[in-house]
Design an enzyme around this catalytic site. Structure first.
Site, PDB file in Angstrom:
ATOM      1  N   GLU A   1      61.086 -18.568 -19.991  1.00 42.51           N
ATOM      2  CA  GLU A   1      60.539 -19.943 -20.003  1.00 42.51           C
ATOM      3  C   GLU A   1      61.030 -20.767 -21.107  1.00 42.51           C
ATOM      4  O   GLU A   1      61.565 -20.440 -22.330  1.00 42.51           O
ATOM      5  CB  GLU A   1      58.800 -19.497 -20.990  1.00 42.51           C
ATOM      6  CG  GLU A   1      58.116 -18.829 -20.010  1.00 42.51           C
ATOM      7  CD  GLU A   1      56.776 -18.356 -20.677  1.00 42.51           C
ATOM      8  OE1 GLU A   1      56.224 -19.097 -21.655  1.00 42.51           O
ATOM      9  OE2 GLU A   1      56.303 -17.275 -20.225  1.00 42.51           O
TER      10      GLU A   1
ATOM     11  N   GLU B   1      54.719 -20.800 -13.289  1.00 45.75           N
ATOM     12  CA  GLU B   1      53.962 -21.546 -14.316  1.00 45.75           C
ATOM     13  C   GLU B   1      54.107 -23.188 -14.241  1.00 45.75           C
ATOM     14  O   GLU B   1      54.081 -23.955 -15.010  1.00 45.75           O
ATOM     15  CB  GLU B   1      54.432 -20.951 -15.673  1.00 45.75           C
ATOM     16  CG  GLU B   1      54.009 -19.464 -15.957  1.00 45.75           C
ATOM     17  CD  GLU B   1      53.971 -19.094 -17.481  1.00 45.75           C
ATOM     18  OE1 GLU B   1      54.476 -19.872 -18.269  1.00 45.75           O
ATOM     19  OE2 GLU B   1      53.403 -17.958 -17.638  1.00 45.75           O
TER      20      GLU B   1
ATOM     21  N   ASP C   1      60.867 -18.708 -24.675  1.00 45.93           N
ATOM     22  CA  ASP C   1      60.475 -17.177 -24.269  1.00 45.93           C
ATOM     23  C   ASP C   1      61.203 -16.610 -23.272  1.00 45.93           C
ATOM     24  O   ASP C   1      61.092 -16.601 -22.149  1.00 45.93           O
ATOM     25  CB  ASP C   1      58.978 -17.252 -23.814  1.00 45.93           C
ATOM     26  CG  ASP C   1      58.375 -15.796 -23.585  1.00 45.93           C
ATOM     27  OD1 ASP C   1      58.987 -15.005 -23.803  1.00 45.93           O
ATOM     28  OD2 ASP C   1      57.244 -15.960 -23.118  1.00 45.93           O
TER      29      ASP C   1
ATOM     30  N   LYS D   1      46.631 -13.711 -26.131  1.00 49.12           N
ATOM     31  CA  LYS D   1      46.367 -13.500 -24.835  1.00 49.12           C
ATOM     32  C   LYS D   1      45.200 -12.701 -24.849  1.00 49.12           C
ATOM     33  O   LYS D   1      45.100 -11.407 -24.970  1.00 49.12           O
ATOM     34  CB  LYS D   1      47.415 -12.979 -23.987  1.00 49.12           C
ATOM     35  CG  LYS D   1      48.814 -13.947 -24.047  1.00 49.12           C
ATOM     36  CD  LYS D   1      49.858 -13.213 -23.134  1.00 49.12           C
ATOM     37  CE  LYS D   1      50.956 -14.207 -22.778  1.00 49.12           C
ATOM     38  NZ  LYS D   1      52.281 -13.407 -22.169  1.00 49.12           N
TER      39      LYS D   1
ATOM     40  N   ARG E   1      48.166 -16.765 -18.974  1.00 49.53           N
ATOM     41  CA  ARG E   1      48.995 -15.789 -18.273  1.00 49.53           C
ATOM     42  C   ARG E   1      49.685 -16.477 -17.176  1.00 49.53           C
ATOM     43  O   ARG E   1      49.221 -17.355 -16.744  1.00 49.53           O
ATOM     44  CB  ARG E   1      48.218 -14.784 -17.767  1.00 49.53           C
ATOM     45  CG  ARG E   1      47.357 -13.799 -18.821  1.00 49.53           C
ATOM     46  CD  ARG E   1      48.185 -13.385 -20.104  1.00 49.53           C
ATOM     47  NE  ARG E   1      49.406 -12.466 -19.610  1.00 49.53           N
ATOM     48  CZ  ARG E   1      49.488 -11.255 -19.868  1.00 49.53           C
ATOM     49  NH1 ARG E   1      48.782 -10.687 -20.795  1.00 49.53           N
ATOM     50  NH2 ARG E   1      50.830 -10.803 -19.834  1.00 49.53           N
ATOM     51  N   SER E   2      50.562 -15.792 -16.584  1.00 53.74           N
ATOM     52  CA  SER E   2      51.432 -16.459 -15.284  1.00 53.74           C
ATOM     53  C   SER E   2      50.594 -16.364 -14.132  1.00 53.74           C
ATOM     54  O   SER E   2      50.705 -17.249 -13.326  1.00 53.74           O
ATOM     55  CB  SER E   2      52.636 -15.741 -15.225  1.00 53.74           C
ATOM     56  OG  SER E   2      52.633 -14.320 -15.034  1.00 53.74           O
TER      57      SER E   2
HETATM   58  P1  PGA Z   1      52.954 -13.204 -18.230  1.00 55.65           P
HETATM   59  O1  PGA Z   1      53.686 -14.426 -19.105  1.00 55.65           O
HETATM   60  O2  PGA Z   1      51.792 -13.555 -18.029  1.00 55.65           O
HETATM   61  O3  PGA Z   1      53.706 -13.081 -17.049  1.00 55.65           O
HETATM   62  O4  PGA Z   1      53.046 -12.268 -19.194  1.00 55.65           O
HETATM   63  C1  PGA Z   1      52.800 -15.616 -19.413  1.00 55.65           C
HETATM   64  C2  PGA Z   1      53.354 -16.219 -20.465  1.00 55.65           C
HETATM   65  O5  PGA Z   1      53.880 -15.783 -21.665  1.00 55.65           O
HETATM   66  O6  PGA Z   1      53.541 -17.631 -20.415  1.00 55.65           O
END
Ligand code: PGA
Length: 439
Positions: A168, A211, A246, A345, A374-375
């Site tokens: 990211e 995303e 990230d 999260k 989350r993604s």
């Molecule tokens: P993930 O990533 O849900 O695939 O772990 C989400 C994020 O950190 O944006």
């Protein structure tokens, strides 16, 4: 009290099954939907899937649906909980019903869906908005803080089919005056970036990742940050934005202790932890990077601690996979001086109450709290209210694009409009997003 709890299998933003929960009270039916990660941390609570390969490639959540219909729902009805005052009791009760440390019997996704829907029921029965209900749960006082959105505009890693290892690349409108202005800046940068990507790589490269960010055929983080810098300059926002990165580095950490930045390329491109540290130092020196999330792998404690000491808090060093929103991991990281901020999260821990408690623990240690989607998402906008409730100062919900991403940003604009029209004192976190309590 709770009259009935029902659940169903629906789809998330990646087209995978996810859980939808309905909690019924005399005030109505209150719904929540659960997200799911792609780059999941090893220390996250257990996500229950069916592993029945004939349907949805084993990703079904019918076992979770059954756990709600047969176990959790009847037990909650039987206990006659009042969602107005008993969010913590409801969540603790479900944890005991599960009885395992990581919710592996009933599933963290199962429990979280019920927990979120109960909070919505509690807010309506209390006649307050969800952010107000959650703010009381968190015991927050002081001005309401509208967060700085960190827009993930370039996608790599597990979220995109390109060859960029870093997951990211985010841009944050810290120089805006309001959240709404921040959204406008983010959207304008996003569209300028689209033009720049098309000019450099052709229109097909503007296809988007999980995303909502673009996934042009680049491999190096500098290439991504140069594209983003050009978009920011084009919009005239230089000096008014910060960047966040990230790398989600657990995804390319190898058993021999090196990081392979070529993990999606034909050729490996391995770096030692020291070389990774140098890379991050260079990026922070060259670009306005203010956040690094998961720059090292979830169990590479030594690199975390050494880098944290070297950067001396000048950037926000955020534990995502490292902490998995788990208070035990947070305490461990504090003891090892591994980072100075946590990602929050909810589905990594599994109840609203535990998420709020973990955020409180982080704050008590002097850390920043970065609320995250989350993604694999849905249009459920719960985390928008949660971010305001916690006064977290910043949050991320992907690009300003794709329905499940903008659902959160749109809800935050609604909240800001509501605060503007009320007697409540509120601020946009802006440059102070790391420590909004000091505003
Ligand atoms: P993930 O990533 O849900 O695939 O772990 C989400 C994020 O950190 O944006």
């Amino acid at each position: 009290t709770i009259l009935e709890v029902d659940a169903a299998q629906r789809l998330d933003s990646r087209g995978n099954p996810t859980l939808q929960v309905d909690v019924k009270t005399i005030a109505g039916t209150f719904r929540a939907m659960v997200p799911s990660g792609a780059s999941k941390g090893r220390h996250e609570a257990f996500e229950l899937r069916d592993y029945e390969m004939r349907a949805y490639g084993g990703q079904g959540v019918l076992a979770a649906v059954r756990n709600i219909q047969r176990v959790i729902g009847p037990a909650l009805v039987d206990k006659a909980f009042d969602p107005r005052y008993q969010q913590a009791e409801i969540d603790n009760f479900m944890c005991h019903l599960d009885g395992t440390p990581n919710k592996s019997r009933l599933g963290a996704n199962t429990i979280l869906g019920v927990s979120m829907a109960c909070a919505r029921a509690g807010a309506v029965a209390s006649d307050v908005p969800l952010y107000e209900f959650l703010r009381r749960e968190a015991g927050e006082i002081g001005p309401y803080v509208m967060p700085v959105p960190f827009f993930n505009v370039l996608n790599g890693g597990r979220h995109s089919g390109n060859t960029m290892a870093f997951q990211e690349i985010m841009v944050a409108p810290t120089g805006a005056q309001t959240f709404e202005e921040g959204v406008r800046m983010g959207s304008e940068i996003y569209h300028a970036l689209k033009e720049i990507v098309a000019e450099n790589f052709g229109a097909p490269a503007t296809a988007i990742g999980d995303e909502g960010g673009f996934g042009p055929p680049i491999t190096q983080p500098e290439e991504a940050l140069d594209l983003l810098t050009a978009a920011v300059e084009h919009c005239g926002f230089t000096g008014r934005v910060k960047f966040g990165i990230d790398p989600a580095s657990s995804e390319f950490f190898k058993p021999d202790g090196v990081y392979d930045l070529g993990y999606k390329c034909a050729e490996p491109n391995t770096k030692t932890p020291d070389q990774m540290m140098q890379l991050y130092h260079n990026l922070v020196a060259k670009y306005p990077v203010s956040i690094l999330e998961d720059p090292f792998a979830e169990d590479d404690w030594d690199s975390w601690a050494r880098f944290n000491a070297a950067t001396a808090s000048e950037i926000e060093l955020v534990g995502g996979d490292l902490l998995a929103t788990n208070p035990c991991r947070v305490r461990m990281a504090h003891q090892k001086k591994a980072c100075n901020a946590m990602v929050l999260k909810m589905n990594q821990i599994g109840t609203v109450t535990e998420a709020i408690e973990t955020a409180g623990l982080g704050k008590s240690l002097g850390w920043s709290v970065f609320v995250s989607h989350r993604s694999g998402e849905t249009t459920d906008d719960f985390i928008a209210d949660l971010t305001v409730a916690l006064g977290a100062g910043h949050m991320k919900s992907g690009a300003p694009c794709r329905g499940e991403r903008v659902a959160k940003y749109n809800r935050l604009m609604d909240i800001e409009a509501e605060l503007r029209g009320s007697w409540k004192t509120w601020v946009y976190a802006g440059e102070r997003f790391r420590f909004p309590a000091e505003i």
